[in-house]
Write a protein that holds these residues in place. Structure first.
Motif, PDB file in Angstrom:
ATOM      1  N   ALA A 268     -32.977 -17.495  28.915  1.00  0.00           N
ATOM      2  CA  ALA A 268     -33.549 -17.062  27.649  1.00  0.00           C
ATOM      3  C   ALA A 268     -32.699 -17.469  26.459  1.00  0.00           C
ATOM      4  CB  ALA A 268     -33.728 -15.549  27.649  1.00  0.00           C
ATOM      5  N   ALA A 269     -31.472 -17.868  26.687  1.00  0.00           N
ATOM      6  CA  ALA A 269     -30.554 -18.172  25.594  1.00  0.00           C
ATOM      7  C   ALA A 269     -31.082 -19.280  24.692  1.00  0.00           C
ATOM      8  CB  ALA A 269     -29.190 -18.547  26.141  1.00  0.00           C
ATOM      9  N   THR A 270     -31.636 -20.325  25.257  1.00  0.00           N
ATOM     10  CA  THR A 270     -32.088 -21.427  24.429  1.00  0.00           C
ATOM     11  C   THR A 270     -33.443 -21.158  23.804  1.00  0.00           C
ATOM     12  OG1 THR A 270     -32.986 -22.510  26.388  1.00  0.00           O
ATOM     13  CG2 THR A 270     -30.776 -23.163  25.690  1.00  0.00           C
ATOM     14  N   SER A 271     -34.255 -20.337  24.415  1.00  0.00           N
ATOM     15  CA  SER A 271     -35.587 -20.098  23.884  1.00  0.00           C
ATOM     16  C   SER A 271     -35.668 -18.831  23.043  1.00  0.00           C
ATOM     17  CB  SER A 271     -36.596 -20.017  25.037  1.00  0.00           C
ATOM     18  OG  SER A 271     -36.281 -18.915  25.856  1.00  0.00           O
ATOM     19  N   ALA A 272     -34.644 -18.012  23.057  1.00  0.00           N
ATOM     20  CA  ALA A 272     -34.676 -16.760  22.302  1.00  0.00           C
ATOM     21  C   ALA A 272     -34.565 -17.044  20.813  1.00  0.00           C
ATOM     22  CB  ALA A 272     -33.537 -15.849  22.738  1.00  0.00           C
ATOM     23  N   ALA A 273     -35.187 -16.196  20.025  1.00  0.00           N
ATOM     24  CA  ALA A 273     -35.090 -16.324  18.577  1.00  0.00           C
ATOM     25  C   ALA A 273     -33.676 -15.948  18.151  1.00  0.00           C
ATOM     26  CB  ALA A 273     -36.100 -15.390  17.917  1.00  0.00           C
ATOM     27  N   ALA A 274     -33.290 -16.389  16.971  1.00  0.00           N
ATOM     28  CA  ALA A 274     -31.954 -16.073  16.473  1.00  0.00           C
ATOM     29  C   ALA A 274     -31.805 -14.562  16.346  1.00  0.00           C
ATOM     30  CB  ALA A 274     -31.744 -16.734  15.118  1.00  0.00           C
ATOM     31  N   PRO A 275     -30.635 -14.025  16.693  1.00  0.00           N
ATOM     32  CA  PRO A 275     -30.412 -12.590  16.571  1.00  0.00           C
ATOM     33  C   PRO A 275     -30.601 -12.151  15.114  1.00  0.00           C
ATOM     34  CG  PRO A 275     -28.634 -13.644  17.778  1.00  0.00           C
ATOM     35  CD  PRO A 275     -29.503 -14.729  17.231  1.00  0.00           C
ATOM     36  N   ALA A 276     -30.954 -10.885  14.959  1.00  0.00           N
ATOM     37  CA  ALA A 276     -31.230 -10.342  13.633  1.00  0.00           C
ATOM     38  C   ALA A 276     -30.012 -10.422  12.727  1.00  0.00           C
ATOM     39  CB  ALA A 276     -31.694  -8.891  13.755  1.00  0.00           C
ATOM     40  N   GLY A 277     -28.842 -10.352  13.277  1.00  0.00           N
ATOM     41  CA  GLY A 277     -27.624 -10.440  12.483  1.00  0.00           C
ATOM     42  C   GLY A 277     -26.818  -9.159  12.550  1.00  0.00           C
ATOM     43  N   VAL A 278     -25.532  -9.338  12.399  1.00  0.00           N
ATOM     44  CA  VAL A 278     -24.605  -8.210  12.411  1.00  0.00           C
ATOM     45  C   VAL A 278     -24.280  -7.905  10.954  1.00  0.00           C
ATOM     46  CG1 VAL A 278     -22.306  -7.463  13.122  1.00  0.00           C
ATOM     47  CG2 VAL A 278     -23.663  -8.910  14.635  1.00  0.00           C
ATOM     48  N   ASP A 279     -24.498  -6.658  10.554  1.00  0.00           N
ATOM     49  CA  ASP A 279     -24.220  -6.294   9.168  1.00  0.00           C
ATOM     50  C   ASP A 279     -22.717  -6.364   8.896  1.00  0.00           C
ATOM     51  OD1 ASP A 279     -23.081  -3.301   9.167  1.00  0.00           O
ATOM     52  OD2 ASP A 279     -24.621  -3.483  10.732  1.00  0.00           O
ATOM     53  N   LYS A 280     -22.369  -6.411   7.624  1.00  0.00           N
ATOM     54  CA  LYS A 280     -20.981  -6.595   7.196  1.00  0.00           C
ATOM     55  C   LYS A 280     -20.076  -5.481   7.708  1.00  0.00           C
ATOM     56  CE  LYS A 280     -18.353  -7.610   3.003  1.00  0.00           C
ATOM     57  NZ  LYS A 280     -18.461  -7.825   1.549  1.00  0.00           N
ATOM     58  N   LYS A 281     -20.541  -4.248   7.628  1.00  0.00           N
ATOM     59  CA  LYS A 281     -19.711  -3.122   8.061  1.00  0.00           C
ATOM     60  C   LYS A 281     -19.391  -3.216   9.552  1.00  0.00           C
ATOM     61  CE  LYS A 281     -19.532   1.911   8.048  1.00  0.00           C
ATOM     62  NZ  LYS A 281     -20.191   3.151   7.655  1.00  0.00           N
ATOM     63  N   THR A 282     -20.385  -3.519  10.367  1.00  0.00           N
ATOM     64  CA  THR A 282     -20.180  -3.647  11.814  1.00  0.00           C
ATOM     65  C   THR A 282     -19.278  -4.834  12.122  1.00  0.00           C
ATOM     66  OG1 THR A 282     -22.330  -2.656  12.248  1.00  0.00           O
ATOM     67  CG2 THR A 282     -21.341  -3.923  14.046  1.00  0.00           C
ATOM     68  N   ALA A 283     -19.530  -5.960  11.461  1.00  0.00           N
ATOM     69  CA  ALA A 283     -18.705  -7.149  11.684  1.00  0.00           C
ATOM     70  C   ALA A 283     -17.248  -6.857  11.339  1.00  0.00           C
ATOM     71  CB  ALA A 283     -19.228  -8.317  10.862  1.00  0.00           C
ATOM     72  N   CYS A 284     -17.035  -6.174  10.217  1.00  0.00           N
ATOM     73  CA  CYS A 284     -15.670  -5.845   9.810  1.00  0.00           C
ATOM     74  C   CYS A 284     -14.999  -4.902  10.803  1.00  0.00           C
ATOM     75  CB  CYS A 284     -15.672  -5.238   8.404  1.00  0.00           C
ATOM     76  SG  CYS A 284     -15.949  -6.486   7.115  1.00  0.00           S
ATOM     77  N   ALA A 285     -15.755  -3.949  11.317  1.00  0.00           N
ATOM     78  CA  ALA A 285     -15.198  -3.036  12.318  1.00  0.00           C
ATOM     79  C   ALA A 285     -14.789  -3.810  13.567  1.00  0.00           C
ATOM     80  CB  ALA A 285     -16.202  -1.943  12.663  1.00  0.00           C
ATOM     81  N   ASN A 286     -15.616  -4.752  13.967  1.00  0.00           N
ATOM     82  CA  ASN A 286     -15.321  -5.556  15.150  1.00  0.00           C
ATOM     83  C   ASN A 286     -14.118  -6.466  14.915  1.00  0.00           C
ATOM     84  OD1 ASN A 286     -17.442  -4.384  16.527  1.00  0.00           O
ATOM     85  ND2 ASN A 286     -18.880  -5.992  16.009  1.00  0.00           N
ATOM     86  N   LEU A 287     -14.037  -7.050  13.737  1.00  0.00           N
ATOM     87  CA  LEU A 287     -12.912  -7.917  13.402  1.00  0.00           C
ATOM     88  C   LEU A 287     -11.608  -7.116  13.357  1.00  0.00           C
ATOM     89  CD1 LEU A 287     -14.697 -10.016  10.649  1.00  0.00           C
ATOM     90  CD2 LEU A 287     -13.935 -10.852  12.877  1.00  0.00           C
ATOM     91  N   THR A 288     -11.674  -5.904  12.829  1.00  0.00           N
ATOM     92  CA  THR A 288     -10.495  -5.040  12.745  1.00  0.00           C
ATOM     93  C   THR A 288      -9.982  -4.667  14.131  1.00  0.00           C
ATOM     94  OG1 THR A 288     -11.233  -4.172  10.633  1.00  0.00           O
ATOM     95  CG2 THR A 288      -9.609  -2.858  11.821  1.00  0.00           C
ATOM     96  N   LYS A 289     -10.873  -4.379  15.041  1.00  0.00           N
ATOM     97  CA  LYS A 289     -10.463  -4.040  16.407  1.00  0.00           C
ATOM     98  C   LYS A 289      -9.781  -5.233  17.078  1.00  0.00           C
ATOM     99  CE  LYS A 289     -11.839  -2.186  20.880  1.00  0.00           C
ATOM    100  NZ  LYS A 289     -10.730  -2.914  21.489  1.00  0.00           N
ATOM    101  N   ALA A 290     -10.338  -6.423  16.896  1.00  0.00           N
ATOM    102  CA  ALA A 290      -9.731  -7.629  17.478  1.00  0.00           C
ATOM    103  C   ALA A 290      -8.310  -7.815  16.943  1.00  0.00           C
ATOM    104  CB  ALA A 290     -10.590  -8.850  17.179  1.00  0.00           C
ATOM    105  N   ALA A 291      -8.131  -7.598  15.652  1.00  0.00           N
ATOM    106  CA  ALA A 291      -6.809  -7.746  15.044  1.00  0.00           C
ATOM    107  C   ALA A 291      -5.836  -6.688  15.546  1.00  0.00           C
ATOM    108  CB  ALA A 291      -6.924  -7.662  13.530  1.00  0.00           C
ATOM    109  N   ALA A 292      -6.314  -5.468  15.691  1.00  0.00           N
ATOM    110  CA  ALA A 292      -5.443  -4.393  16.182  1.00  0.00           C
ATOM    111  C   ALA A 292      -4.981  -4.692  17.610  1.00  0.00           C
ATOM    112  CB  ALA A 292      -6.174  -3.056  16.122  1.00  0.00           C
ATOM    113  N   ASP A 293      -5.896  -5.167  18.437  1.00  0.00           N
ATOM    114  CA  ASP A 293      -5.528  -5.536  19.809  1.00  0.00           C
ATOM    115  C   ASP A 293      -4.506  -6.673  19.807  1.00  0.00           C
ATOM    116  OD1 ASP A 293      -7.322  -3.605  20.660  1.00  0.00           O
ATOM    117  OD2 ASP A 293      -8.868  -5.038  21.284  1.00  0.00           O
ATOM    118  N   PHE A 294      -4.727  -7.649  18.936  1.00  0.00           N
ATOM    119  CA  PHE A 294      -3.823  -8.782  18.809  1.00  0.00           C
ATOM    120  C   PHE A 294      -2.426  -8.319  18.397  1.00  0.00           C
ATOM    121  CE2 PHE A 294      -2.183 -12.286  16.031  1.00  0.00           C
ATOM    122  CZ  PHE A 294      -2.078 -13.274  16.987  1.00  0.00           C
TER     123      PHE A 294
END
Length: 159
Positions: free
Chosen positions: A35-61
């Motif tokens: 389904a990966a190639t035929s699936a529509a583009a994901p709706a998108g990750v909002d800025k707040k969620t993306a920032c939370a995810n980026l912050t966690k990656a940095a904290a782990d690093f």
């Protein structure tokens, strides 16, 4: 003395990059095989969620970098620490890039993409250094790597 200074700079570069990054993205549903190639583009990750995810990656690093730094400072363990550093950079890149294709905020997405390029270049330089601490330090103290994450950090503060 020079080697200690170089390694200390390496540590500052590691923590500088971690401070500028953000959190690890949360797991999403697993796509169905094929389904990966035929699936529509994901709706998108909002800025707040993306920032939370980026912050966690940095904290782990940052947490893992704190373990590797003393090994990089010790000449007896420095060579054994290089593969750990390489893995840390690779793992951080994977966590940091997890949402990059679906970040809805164009400015944040561009900033993350620029950070990832700097991370890829630094990782390649660390591998190419073949354990040479001076070359590793140079790769991780480059202006490109040292400033990575600053724009993301600024954008996420306003999220």
């Amino acid at each position: 003395m020079r080697r200690i200074l170089a390694t200390a700079t390496l540590g500052l570069a590691l923590f500088g990059a971690a401070a500028c990054a953000d959190t690890e993205p949360e797991a999403t549903s697993t796509p169905t095989p094929g389904a990966a190639t035929s699936a529509a583009a994901p709706a998108g990750v909002d800025k707040k969620t993306a920032c939370a995810n980026l912050t966690k990656a940095a904290a782990d690093f940052k947490t893992q970098g704190a373990v590797i730094l003393p090994e990089m400072l010790n000449p007896a363990t420095q060579q054994a620490a290089v593969p750990k550093l390489t893995k840390l950079l690779t793992d951080f890149q994977a966590a940091y890039s997890k949402d990059v294709n679906t970040i809805a905020d164009a400015e944040l997405k561009a900033a993350v993409e620029a950070d990832l390029k700097a991370l890829q270049n630094a990782g390649a330089a660390v591998v190419a250094a073949n354990g040479d601490a001076t070359k590793i330090e140079a790769a991780l103290s480059s202006p490109e790597f040292s400033s990575a994450g600053e724009k993301v950090e600024t954008l996420c503060k306003s999220a």
